[in-house]
Scaffold this motif. Sequence first.
Motif, mmCIF file in Angstrom:
data_model
loop_
_atom_site.group_PDB
_atom_site.id
_atom_site.type_symbol
_atom_site.label_atom_id
_atom_site.label_comp_id
_atom_site.label_asym_id
_atom_site.label_seq_id
_atom_site.Cartn_x
_atom_site.Cartn_y
_atom_site.Cartn_z
ATOM 1 N N GLU A 1 0.829 -1.201 0.000
ATOM 2 C CA GLU A 1 0.000 0.000 0.000
ATOM 3 C C GLU A 1 0.868 1.257 0.000
ATOM 4 N N GLY A 2 1.960 1.226 0.753
ATOM 5 C CA GLY A 2 2.885 2.354 0.769
ATOM 6 C C GLY A 2 3.538 2.584 -0.577
ATOM 7 N N LYS A 3 3.969 1.506 -1.209
ATOM 8 C CA LYS A 3 4.601 1.618 -2.526
ATOM 9 C C LYS A 3 3.622 2.179 -3.552
ATOM 10 N N LEU A 4 2.392 1.666 -3.538
ATOM 11 C CA LEU A 4 1.399 2.136 -4.507
ATOM 12 C C LEU A 4 1.015 3.594 -4.261
ATOM 13 N N SER A 5 0.964 4.005 -2.999
ATOM 14 C CA SER A 5 0.588 5.387 -2.714
ATOM 15 C C SER A 5 1.683 6.370 -3.121
ATOM 16 N N ASN A 6 2.938 5.918 -3.144
ATOM 17 C CA ASN A 6 4.051 6.783 -3.543
ATOM 18 C C ASN A 6 4.510 6.534 -4.975
ATOM 19 N N ALA A 7 3.745 5.745 -5.721
ATOM 20 C CA ALA A 7 4.160 5.375 -7.075
ATOM 21 C C ALA A 7 3.729 6.412 -8.102
ATOM 22 N N GLN A 8 4.596 6.618 -9.055
ATOM 23 C CA GLN A 8 4.252 7.397 -10.236
ATOM 24 C C GLN A 8 4.239 6.377 -11.367
ATOM 25 N N VAL A 9 3.042 5.950 -11.746
ATOM 26 C CA VAL A 9 2.910 4.912 -12.769
ATOM 27 C C VAL A 9 3.131 5.553 -14.139
ATOM 28 N N ILE A 10 4.105 5.013 -14.849
ATOM 29 C CA ILE A 10 4.473 5.556 -16.154
ATOM 30 C C ILE A 10 4.150 4.535 -17.232
ATOM 31 N N ASP A 11 3.309 4.949 -18.172
ATOM 32 C CA ASP A 11 2.952 4.095 -19.308
ATOM 33 C C ASP A 11 3.852 4.483 -20.468
ATOM 34 N N VAL A 12 4.862 3.677 -20.702
ATOM 35 C CA VAL A 12 5.875 3.988 -21.718
ATOM 36 C C VAL A 12 5.277 4.040 -23.124
#
Length: 158
Positions: free
Chosen positions: A66-77
Amino acid sequence: MSKVPLTVKGAEKLRAELEELKTVVRPRIIASIATARAHGDLKENAEYHAAREQQSFAEGRIGEIEGKLSNAQVIDVTKLDANGKVVFGATVEIEDVDLEKRVVYQIVGEDEASIKDGRISIGSPIARALIGKEVGDVVTVKAPAGNVEYEILSVEYI
Protein backbone atom coordinates in the motif's frame (compact mmCIF):
# COMPACT_ATOMS: atom_id res chain seq x y z
CA MET A 1 8.20 11.79 0.13
CA SER A 2 9.22 11.67 -3.52
CA LYS A 3 7.34 9.64 -6.10
CA VAL A 4 8.81 6.29 -7.11
CA PRO A 5 8.59 5.37 -10.80
CA LEU A 6 6.69 2.18 -11.61
CA THR A 7 5.70 0.64 -14.93
CA VAL A 8 2.07 -0.20 -15.65
CA LYS A 9 2.88 -3.94 -15.44
CA GLY A 10 4.68 -3.44 -12.14
CA ALA A 11 1.73 -1.55 -10.65
CA GLU A 12 -0.71 -4.24 -11.86
CA LYS A 13 1.45 -6.96 -10.32
CA LEU A 14 1.54 -5.15 -6.96
CA ARG A 15 -2.25 -4.57 -7.03
CA ALA A 16 -2.83 -8.27 -7.79
CA GLU A 17 -0.59 -9.31 -4.89
CA LEU A 18 -2.38 -6.87 -2.58
CA GLU A 19 -5.78 -8.26 -3.63
CA GLU A 20 -4.57 -11.83 -3.05
CA LEU A 21 -3.26 -10.95 0.42
CA LYS A 22 -6.45 -9.15 1.44
CA THR A 23 -9.03 -11.57 0.02
CA VAL A 24 -7.35 -14.98 0.25
CA VAL A 25 -4.37 -15.00 2.60
CA ARG A 26 -5.74 -12.77 5.37
CA PRO A 27 -9.05 -14.72 5.79
CA ARG A 28 -7.15 -18.05 5.73
CA ILE A 29 -4.84 -16.84 8.50
CA ILE A 30 -7.76 -15.56 10.58
CA ALA A 31 -9.41 -18.97 10.28
CA SER A 32 -6.14 -20.67 11.33
CA ILE A 33 -5.91 -18.45 14.41
CA ALA A 34 -9.50 -19.22 15.35
CA THR A 35 -8.89 -22.96 14.99
CA ALA A 36 -5.72 -22.77 17.06
CA ARG A 37 -7.49 -20.77 19.79
CA ALA A 38 -10.13 -23.47 20.01
CA HIS A 39 -7.42 -25.96 20.98
CA GLY A 40 -6.96 -24.26 24.34
CA ASP A 41 -3.82 -23.01 26.10
CA LEU A 42 -2.20 -20.38 23.87
CA LYS A 43 1.15 -20.25 25.69
CA GLU A 44 2.31 -23.60 24.38
CA ASN A 45 0.24 -23.74 21.22
CA ALA A 46 2.73 -23.85 18.32
CA GLU A 47 -0.07 -23.77 15.74
CA TYR A 48 -1.38 -20.50 17.22
CA HIS A 49 2.08 -18.89 17.31
CA ALA A 50 2.80 -19.94 13.71
CA ALA A 51 -0.52 -18.47 12.54
CA ARG A 52 0.20 -15.22 14.39
CA GLU A 53 3.63 -15.05 12.75
CA GLN A 54 2.03 -15.56 9.33
CA GLN A 55 -0.48 -12.83 10.15
CA SER A 56 2.31 -10.44 11.11
CA PHE A 57 4.16 -11.15 7.85
CA ALA A 58 1.01 -10.75 5.71
CA GLU A 59 -0.04 -7.49 7.40
CA GLY A 60 3.49 -6.15 7.01
CA ARG A 61 3.49 -6.97 3.31
CA ILE A 62 0.03 -5.40 2.86
CA GLY A 63 1.32 -2.20 4.45
CA GLU A 64 4.47 -2.27 2.34
CA ILE A 65 2.54 -2.69 -0.92
CA GLU A 66 0.00 0.00 0.00
CA GLY A 67 2.89 2.35 0.77
CA LYS A 68 4.60 1.62 -2.53
CA LEU A 69 1.40 2.14 -4.51
CA SER A 70 0.59 5.39 -2.71
CA ASN A 71 4.05 6.78 -3.54
CA ALA A 72 4.16 5.38 -7.08
CA GLN A 73 4.25 7.40 -10.24
CA VAL A 74 2.91 4.91 -12.77
CA ILE A 75 4.47 5.56 -16.15
CA ASP A 76 2.95 4.09 -19.31
CA VAL A 77 5.87 3.99 -21.72
CA THR A 78 3.57 3.34 -24.70
CA LYS A 79 2.08 6.83 -24.25
CA LEU A 80 5.38 8.70 -23.98
CA ASP A 81 6.72 10.75 -26.86
CA ALA A 82 10.36 9.79 -26.40
CA ASN A 83 11.49 10.25 -30.04
CA GLY A 84 13.73 7.17 -30.01
CA LYS A 85 15.49 8.08 -26.77
CA VAL A 86 16.02 5.66 -23.91
CA VAL A 87 13.56 6.52 -21.12
CA PHE A 88 12.11 4.82 -18.06
CA GLY A 89 10.16 1.74 -19.17
CA ALA A 90 11.94 1.41 -22.52
CA THR A 91 13.27 -1.94 -23.67
CA VAL A 92 16.81 -1.54 -24.96
CA GLU A 93 19.02 -3.93 -26.90
CA ILE A 94 22.69 -3.22 -26.32
CA GLU A 95 25.94 -4.83 -27.40
CA ASP A 96 29.20 -4.95 -25.48
CA VAL A 97 31.60 -3.32 -27.95
CA ASP A 98 34.61 -5.44 -26.91
CA LEU A 99 32.93 -8.83 -26.40
CA GLU A 100 30.26 -8.40 -29.11
CA LYS A 101 27.73 -9.84 -26.66
CA ARG A 102 24.14 -8.63 -27.02
CA VAL A 103 21.63 -8.26 -24.19
CA VAL A 104 18.12 -6.83 -23.89
CA TYR A 105 17.00 -4.92 -20.82
CA GLN A 106 13.86 -3.10 -19.81
CA ILE A 107 14.50 -0.14 -17.52
CA VAL A 108 12.12 -0.34 -14.55
CA GLY A 109 11.72 0.81 -10.95
CA GLU A 110 13.78 -0.71 -8.15
CA ASP A 111 10.92 -2.93 -6.94
CA GLU A 112 10.44 -4.46 -10.40
CA ALA A 113 14.10 -5.13 -11.21
CA SER A 114 15.06 -8.73 -11.96
CA ILE A 115 18.24 -9.31 -13.92
CA LYS A 116 17.22 -12.88 -14.80
CA ASP A 117 14.01 -11.50 -16.37
CA GLY A 118 15.90 -8.78 -18.23
CA ARG A 119 14.62 -5.90 -16.09
CA ILE A 120 17.17 -3.49 -14.62
CA SER A 121 16.62 -0.75 -12.07
CA ILE A 122 16.54 2.88 -13.18
CA GLY A 123 19.23 3.44 -10.54
CA SER A 124 21.65 0.84 -11.93
CA PRO A 125 24.87 2.07 -13.58
CA ILE A 126 23.84 0.65 -16.98
CA ALA A 127 20.39 2.30 -16.89
CA ARG A 128 21.82 5.64 -15.77
CA ALA A 129 24.30 5.54 -18.67
CA LEU A 130 21.56 4.67 -21.19
CA ILE A 131 18.91 7.23 -20.18
CA GLY A 132 18.57 9.98 -22.77
CA LYS A 133 20.66 8.21 -25.40
CA GLU A 134 19.39 6.81 -28.72
CA VAL A 135 20.09 4.06 -31.26
CA GLY A 136 23.70 4.13 -32.49
CA ASP A 137 25.06 5.88 -29.41
CA VAL A 138 27.94 4.26 -27.52
CA VAL A 139 27.81 4.62 -23.75
CA THR A 140 30.49 3.92 -21.16
CA VAL A 141 29.45 2.13 -17.97
CA LYS A 142 31.72 2.20 -14.96
CA ALA A 143 31.86 -1.39 -13.73
CA PRO A 144 33.92 -2.88 -10.88
CA ALA A 145 36.19 -4.58 -13.41
CA GLY A 146 36.68 -1.34 -15.35
CA ASN A 147 34.82 0.69 -17.93
CA VAL A 148 32.61 -1.20 -20.38
CA GLU A 149 31.35 0.29 -23.63
CA TYR A 150 27.91 -0.59 -25.00
CA GLU A 151 26.35 0.34 -28.31
CA ILE A 152 22.60 0.88 -28.36
CA LEU A 153 21.13 -1.31 -31.10
CA SER A 154 17.39 -0.74 -30.59
CA VAL A 155 14.92 1.02 -28.33
CA GLU A 156 11.30 -0.15 -27.99
CA TYR A 157 8.39 1.20 -25.97
CA ILE A 158 6.25 -1.85 -25.18
